[in-house]
Design an enzyme around this catalytic site. Structure first.
Site, PDB file in Angstrom:
ATOM      1  N   SER A   1      42.436  38.123  44.059  1.00  0.00           N
ATOM      2  CA  SER A   1      42.626  39.441  44.660  1.00  0.00           C
ATOM      3  C   SER A   1      41.802  40.458  43.893  1.00  0.00           C
ATOM      4  O   SER A   1      41.520  40.286  42.701  1.00  0.00           O
ATOM      5  CB  SER A   1      44.108  39.835  44.607  1.00  0.00           C
TER       6      SER A   1
ATOM      7  N   TYR B   1      51.787  40.676  39.878  1.00  0.00           N
ATOM      8  CA  TYR B   1      50.811  40.193  40.847  1.00  0.00           C
ATOM      9  C   TYR B   1      49.386  40.246  40.298  1.00  0.00           C
ATOM     10  O   TYR B   1      48.662  39.246  40.315  1.00  0.00           O
ATOM     11  CB  TYR B   1      50.912  41.012  42.137  1.00  0.00           C
TER      12      TYR B   1
END
Length: 279
Positions: free
Chosen positions: A153, A167
């Site tokens: 990401s 995350y």
């Protein structure tokens, strides 16, 4: 307009069609990756938690001419990668490509998140990709052909944010692990790439409950489609790029965060969290 870029061709192994395993394939980027690999001439092994959407995608791609195997597994279970590989071997299949895509986030804050959810995040997005790569890469090296695409990401290239505290760090690990494996397998015929998408139009934000916040916090031009992200990831892995971030703006943001002093970079991502109304 600049001329369209020619897309790299798959260097097919000796068999007619190579086979790719895609995790988290029931929707979003995972489903888009499955469609892209099928379009490029690959057969597929698809896995996800939800049987219904997984079966529907398998049926769709079978109609396109791909041989598709759908295996329902929950990668939050530490034993799932082993079961998955054992079932693939039992069926007489071998894996030429691996797309580690399964993932999710919790944005209610570190102290408000169930520790079981934290354990599941670490297992799904860190433990399972590492184990699947370790189990499947030796066969790729032996055959002299393989592709490993780890869906990380943009968050992994930025300072961590409050609210979804784990995350970004998990995705940073995945980027670094991909880079290391890319170097280790150089010259073996096995390509390793970390794909680092920014905001992508999928149900990911519906699942973690941030759809309304992210939709209102960021303009439409910052969003990309899952199909575009999958195409960029596929092409990057074919050309053996260690890392790719789709979108000029996403690369500018990552570069800015990298070169700003820590305090300024943290303030920048802190503003992101406030816009999402999560902290």
């Amino acid at each position: 307009m600049p001329p369209a870029r020619s897309r790299p061709r798959v260097s097919l192994p000796s068999k007619v069609r190579p086979t790719v395993l895609v995790t988290g394939a029931s929707a979003g980027i995972g489903a888009a990756l499955a469609r892209e690999y099928a379009r490029q001439g690959w057969d597929l092994i698809l896995t996800a938690r939800r049987e219904g959407p997984l079966t529907a995608l398998a049926d769709e791609l079978t109609l396109s001419g791909a041989a598709v195997t759908a295996l329902t597994e929950d990668l939050a279970d530490p034993d799932a990668p082993g079961r998955l590989v054992a079932e693939i071997e039992r069926r007489g299949l071998h894996v030429d490509g691996l797309c580690n895509n399964a993932g999710f986030s919790r944005t209610s804050g570190f102290l408000n998140t169930d520790p079981a959810d934290h354990r599941a995040m670490v297992q799904v997005m860190l433990g399972a990709p590492v184990e699947l790569a370790r189990r499947l890469a030796p066969g790729m090296v032996e055959r002299g052909f393989g592709r490993i695409l780890n869906v990380a990401s943009l968050a992994g290239r930025m300072p961590a944010t409050g609210g979804d505290t784990l995350y970004g760090p998990i995705k940073s690990f995945l980027i670094k692990a991909s880079q290391g494996l890319h170097l280790e397998l150089r010259g073996t015929g096995v390509h390793v790439t970390a794909l680092c998408p920014g905001y992508t139009l999928t149900e990911f934000h519906d699942v973690n409950g941030t759809r309304q916040e992210v939709s209102s916090a960021y303009p439409a031009w910052m969003w990309q489609t899952a199909e575009h992200v999958a195409r960029v990831g596929y092409e990057a892995c074919e050309t053996n790029r260690p890392q790719v971030t789709p979108g000029v703006m996403n690369n500018l943001l990552a570069g800015l965060a990298k070169h700003l002093p820590d305090r300024m970079a943290l303030n920048m991502v802190g503003g992101h969290a406030k816009r999402l109304k999560r902290i």
